[in-house]
Scaffold this active site. Structure first.
Site, PDB file in Angstrom:
ATOM      1  N   LYS A 158     -10.909   8.788  12.224  1.00 24.21           N
ATOM      2  CA  LYS A 158      -9.788   7.919  12.609  1.00 24.21           C
ATOM      3  C   LYS A 158      -8.599   8.757  13.068  1.00 24.21           C
ATOM      4  CE  LYS A 158      -6.844   6.237   9.342  1.00 24.21           C
ATOM      5  NZ  LYS A 158      -5.426   6.456   9.656  1.00 24.21           N
ATOM      6  N   ASN A 159      -8.293   9.808  12.305  1.00 23.34           N
ATOM      7  CA  ASN A 159      -7.079  10.565  12.596  1.00 23.34           C
ATOM      8  C   ASN A 159      -7.219  11.492  13.796  1.00 23.34           C
ATOM      9  OD1 ASN A 159      -5.862   9.238  10.534  1.00 23.34           O
ATOM     10  ND2 ASN A 159      -5.834  10.973   9.099  1.00 23.34           N
ATOM     11  N   ARG A 179       1.655   3.067  12.024  1.00 20.84           N
ATOM     12  CA  ARG A 179       2.553   4.176  12.275  1.00 20.84           C
ATOM     13  C   ARG A 179       2.089   5.042  13.456  1.00 20.84           C
ATOM     14  NH1 ARG A 179       6.284   7.553   9.789  1.00 20.84           N
ATOM     15  NH2 ARG A 179       5.900   9.736  10.221  1.00 20.84           N
ATOM     16  N   CYS A 210       0.944   2.639   6.428  1.00 23.00           N
ATOM     17  CA  CYS A 210       0.899   2.644   4.968  1.00 23.00           C
ATOM     18  C   CYS A 210       2.271   2.979   4.398  1.00 23.00           C
ATOM     19  CB  CYS A 210      -0.095   3.706   4.479  1.00 23.00           C
ATOM     20  SG  CYS A 210      -1.809   3.308   4.791  1.00 23.00           S
ATOM     21  N   ARG A 251       8.410   8.579   5.039  1.00 25.69           N
ATOM     22  CA  ARG A 251       7.764   8.984   6.287  1.00 25.69           C
ATOM     23  C   ARG A 251       8.709   8.972   7.484  1.00 25.69           C
ATOM     24  NH1 ARG A 251       1.729   6.596   6.486  1.00 25.69           N
ATOM     25  NH2 ARG A 251       1.250   8.662   7.236  1.00 25.69           N
ATOM     26  N   PRO A 252       9.692   9.854   7.468  1.00 27.33           N
ATOM     27  CA  PRO A 252      10.618   9.909   8.595  1.00 27.33           C
ATOM     28  C   PRO A 252       9.942  10.476   9.848  1.00 27.33           C
ATOM     29  CG  PRO A 252      11.046  11.700   7.064  1.00 27.33           C
ATOM     30  CD  PRO A 252       9.962  10.867   6.452  1.00 27.33           C
ATOM     31  N   ASP A 273      11.917  12.518  11.973  1.00 26.66           N
ATOM     32  CA  ASP A 273      12.917  13.463  12.466  1.00 26.66           C
ATOM     33  C   ASP A 273      12.285  14.658  13.187  1.00 26.66           C
ATOM     34  OD1 ASP A 273      12.007  13.850   9.747  1.00 26.66           O
ATOM     35  OD2 ASP A 273      13.323  15.604   9.670  1.00 26.66           O
ATOM     36  N   LEU A 274      11.131  15.111  12.729  1.00 26.37           N
ATOM     37  CA  LEU A 274      10.530  16.311  13.336  1.00 26.37           C
ATOM     38  C   LEU A 274       9.975  16.013  14.723  1.00 26.37           C
ATOM     39  CD1 LEU A 274       8.789  17.715  10.136  1.00 26.37           C
ATOM     40  CD2 LEU A 274      10.887  18.551  11.216  1.00 26.37           C
ATOM     41  N   ASP A 292      -5.138  12.740   1.710  1.00 23.55           N
ATOM     42  CA  ASP A 292      -5.937  11.534   1.960  1.00 23.55           C
ATOM     43  C   ASP A 292      -7.163  11.435   1.046  1.00 23.55           C
ATOM     44  OD1 ASP A 292      -4.194  10.623   3.850  1.00 23.55           O
ATOM     45  OD2 ASP A 292      -5.443  11.115   5.585  1.00 23.55           O
ATOM     46  N   VAL A 322       2.533  16.345  -0.533  1.00 22.41           N
ATOM     47  CA  VAL A 322       2.698  15.998   0.889  1.00 22.41           C
ATOM     48  C   VAL A 322       3.543  14.732   1.058  1.00 22.41           C
ATOM     49  CG1 VAL A 322       1.499  15.415   3.043  1.00 22.41           C
ATOM     50  CG2 VAL A 322       0.547  17.154   1.509  1.00 22.41           C
ATOM     51  N   ARG A 344      -8.525  -0.780   7.951  1.00 23.22           N
ATOM     52  CA  ARG A 344      -7.801   0.069   8.902  1.00 23.22           C
ATOM     53  C   ARG A 344      -8.513   1.409   9.084  1.00 23.22           C
ATOM     54  NH1 ARG A 344      -2.537   1.640   7.032  1.00 23.22           N
ATOM     55  NH2 ARG A 344      -2.904   2.984   8.791  1.00 23.22           N
TER      56      ARG A 344
HETATM   57  C1  UD1 Z   1      -1.239  12.088   9.170  1.00 21.27           C
HETATM   58  C2  UD1 Z   1      -2.450  11.244   8.916  1.00 21.27           C
HETATM   59  C3  UD1 Z   1      -2.445  10.731   7.478  1.00 21.27           C
HETATM   60  C4  UD1 Z   1      -2.299  11.888   6.501  1.00 21.27           C
HETATM   61  C5  UD1 Z   1      -1.126  12.773   6.876  1.00 21.27           C
HETATM   62  C6  UD1 Z   1      -1.038  14.040   6.028  1.00 21.27           C
HETATM   63  C7  UD1 Z   1      -2.878  10.299  11.099  1.00 21.27           C
HETATM   64  C8  UD1 Z   1      -2.901   9.093  11.982  1.00 21.27           C
HETATM   65  N1  UD1 Z   1      -2.448  10.126   9.839  1.00 21.27           N
HETATM   66  O1  UD1 Z   1      -0.102  11.247   9.008  1.00 21.27           O
HETATM   67  O2  UD1 Z   1      -3.675  10.043   7.248  1.00 21.27           O
HETATM   68  O3  UD1 Z   1      -2.081  11.377   5.207  1.00 21.27           O
HETATM   69  O4  UD1 Z   1      -1.228  13.181   8.252  1.00 21.27           O
HETATM   70  O5  UD1 Z   1      -2.209  14.755   6.090  1.00 21.27           O
HETATM   71  O6  UD1 Z   1      -3.281  11.372  11.513  1.00 21.27           O
HETATM   72  N2  UD1 Z   1       7.547  14.188   7.742  1.00 21.27           N
HETATM   73  C9  UD1 Z   1       8.888  14.417   7.930  1.00 21.27           C
HETATM   74  N3  UD1 Z   1       9.410  14.284   9.191  1.00 21.27           N
HETATM   75  C10 UD1 Z   1       8.647  13.953  10.261  1.00 21.27           C
HETATM   76  C11 UD1 Z   1       7.265  13.748  10.066  1.00 21.27           C
HETATM   77  C12 UD1 Z   1       6.736  13.865   8.793  1.00 21.27           C
HETATM   78  O7  UD1 Z   1       9.604  14.702   6.982  1.00 21.27           O
HETATM   79  O8  UD1 Z   1       9.178  13.858  11.375  1.00 21.27           O
HETATM   80  C13 UD1 Z   1       6.974  14.285   6.377  1.00 21.27           C
HETATM   81  C14 UD1 Z   1       6.391  12.958   5.913  1.00 21.27           C
HETATM   82  O9  UD1 Z   1       7.390  12.132   5.368  1.00 21.27           O
HETATM   83  C15 UD1 Z   1       5.397  13.392   4.881  1.00 21.27           C
HETATM   84  C16 UD1 Z   1       4.906  14.728   5.437  1.00 21.27           C
HETATM   85  O10 UD1 Z   1       5.853  15.143   6.413  1.00 21.27           O
HETATM   86  O11 UD1 Z   1       6.007  13.605   3.642  1.00 21.27           O
HETATM   87  C17 UD1 Z   1       3.544  14.660   6.083  1.00 21.27           C
HETATM   88  O12 UD1 Z   1       3.565  13.757   7.162  1.00 21.27           O
HETATM   89  P1  UD1 Z   1       2.714  13.967   8.478  1.00 21.27           P
HETATM   90  O13 UD1 Z   1       1.931  15.229   8.375  1.00 21.27           O
HETATM   91  O14 UD1 Z   1       3.602  13.784   9.651  1.00 21.27           O
HETATM   92  O15 UD1 Z   1       1.708  12.734   8.388  1.00 21.27           O
HETATM   93  P2  UD1 Z   1       1.320  11.721   9.526  1.00 21.27           P
HETATM   94  O16 UD1 Z   1       1.160  12.422  10.833  1.00 21.27           O
HETATM   95  O17 UD1 Z   1       2.210  10.525   9.458  1.00 21.27           O
END
Ligand code: UD1
Length: 416
Positions: free
Chosen positions: A22-23, A93, A117, A122-123, A125-126, A305, A327, A397
């Site tokens: 999926k990812n 998302r 979810c 889950r910001p 900002d990055l 996950d 995480v 999902r």
């Molecule tokens: C992806 C996966 C999800 C998995 C996660 C971590 C997909 C579609 N989903 O989610 O299944 O659980 O990786 O392996 O691939 N964060 C920030 N700022 C940002 C982005 C992220 O602070 O701009 C933080 C998030 O709040 C979280 C952490 O980084 O605490 C990890 O998030 P991220 O790696 O971005 O996960 P996703 O890409 O949303």
């Protein structure tokens, strides 16, 4: 509302083939907006989330056609819109992943803040930091985010955390930026490598995916290709835990074992016998499940996950296990549900302490997120009586044909 019912089941036995990841599928489908010729994607898992992203692509003007159950043809030569509708965005998302491709392809993109979810704040900002570094202007108002750029120019971007989504979004935006982009402290997940391989097949110039430093040289235009999605390492891990918890003997097919090293290592610590043979992994659960500890980390660490599924397993291991979730900040919502089934779990900040119990008891429970739902199915397999799982849209999902796959292994599971 449909429910999934799970009854105490015999030890699972047999073979199960996992679907495409999926990812991987979601970002690759989003990246298909970049190509100007036909793209054919194989081994796409048939999931709710995939349907949603296909709707997003269609709403933007792409032609999306299912050639068969797991093969999709996409043509994005005529992208007309740059706004992602709120009702699609709020469902998932990962819809946010169309921003990078739209920004580089047509110079503008607008969307509402993403859903998905509810595991932590889950910001994004990055993602936005990356777009800004490439020269985009970001406009946030009333829950909408717009990104605009006449032209993107490559830059060196350091991610404060190796976010999977931010790495993917920035990598996609950089494919057609002028000059070179370097993403430092990039996520190293296998899904990032799959996305980079796909983009390179379209004509992109990306090196270093799978390491913490990814180098992207901008190209003028991307074309078309045929690409197969890598196997889902989390689905594989879920069935491996199912073999362990039921003390069964299961061969999981279509796996890449190097992607699930931490899961294999931890299942061995629990006492499982594990044999790897090509793309198959055989897991034999022990009579005596031993407690273990896990700490979730970005890849190649233990995947967040798989945390909920392991917690279900630890609930019935002999002794005390500790889980540290690093995480996501709010990924223990399954704990209350497992406790309703008789699990003995205490939470202390980012840690959960699990005292193994002899038996779990079936109960009405709610899937609070996708992997939490999987954890409840696993717990239900060994709980006395019937476990009745609500909010199963979360499970749909991310797991394709979940009941059928479990039933083929001898599990008693059905929808009602
Ligand atoms: C992806 C996966 C999800 C998995 C996660 C971590 C997909 C579609 N989903 O989610 O299944 O659980 O990786 O392996 O691939 N964060 C920030 N700022 C940002 C982005 C992220 O602070 O701009 C933080 C998030 O709040 C979280 C952490 O980084 O605490 C990890 O998030 P991220 O790696 O971005 O996960 P996703 O890409 O949303």
């Amino acid at each position: 509302m449909e429910k999934i019912m799970v009854e105490k089941s015999p030890p699972l036995r047999g073979n199960v083939r996992v679907s495409g990841a999926k990812n991987s599928a979601l970002p690759i489908l989003a990246a298909s907006l970049l190509g100007t010729e036909d793209i054919i994607l194989e081994d796409v898992p048939r999931l709710k989330d995939v349907e949603v992203i296909c709707e997003v692509l269609t709403s933007l003007g792409a032609k999306v056609e299912f050639l068969d159950r797991e093969t999709i043809k996409i043509n994005s030569s005529n992208i007309k819109n740059y706004e992602t509708p709120y009702e699609l965005m709020s469902k998932m998302r990962a819809s946010f992943l169309v921003m990078g491709p739209l920004l580089t392809r047509i110079g503008k993109t607008k969307t509402s803040l993403p859903g998905g979810c509810a595991i932590g704040t889950r910001p994004i900002d990055l993602h936005l930091k990356g777009f800004r570094a490439l020269g985009a202007e970001i406009d946030v108002d009333h829950g909408n985010i717009g990104a605009y750029a006449d032209k993107l120019v490559g830059d060196r971007i350091y991610l404060d955390f190796p976010s999977v989504g931010a790495t993917e979004n920035i990598m996609m935006a950089a494919t057609m930026a002028e000059g070179e982009t370097i993403i430092d402290n990039a996520a190293m997940e296998p899904e990032i490598v799959d996305l980079a391989n796909f983009l390179n097949k379209l004509g992109a110039d990306i090196k270093g995916a799978g390491t913490s430093s990814i180098r992207i040289k901008g190209v003028e235009k991307l074309g078309g290709t045929t690409h197969s999605i890598i196997p889902d390492r989390i689905e594989a891990g879920t069935f491996m835990v199912a073999a362990a918890i039921t003390k069964g003997d299961v061969v999981v097919e279509n796996t890449i074992s190097s992607h699930i090293k931490p899961v294999i290592a931890k299942l061995r610590e629990v006492g499982c016998e594990i044999y790897e043979n090509g793309d198959k992994i055989r897991v034999i659960g022990p009579d005596n499940l031993k407690a273990t500890d896990i700490k979730t980390l970005p890849y190649p660490g233990f995947p967040t996950d798989m945390q909920a599924q392991f917690m279900a397993l630890m609930s019935v291991c002999n002794g005390t296990s500790v889980v540290i979730e690093t995480v996501f900040e709010n990924r223990f919502m399954h704990v209350d549900e497992l406790k309703r089934m008789g699990a003995d779990i205490k939470i202390d900040g980012k840690s959960a302490i699990i005292q193994g119990v002899d038996e779990l008891a079936g109960a009405p429970v709610k899937a609070t997120d996708l992997r939490a739902g999987a954890a409840l199915v696993l717990a239900g397999l060994v709980a006395n009586g019937v476990t009745e799982i609500e909010n199963i849209y979360h499970i749909d999902r991310g797991y394709s044909n979940i009941e059928e796959k479990f039933r083929n292994l001898g599990a008693i599971i059905y929808r009602k």
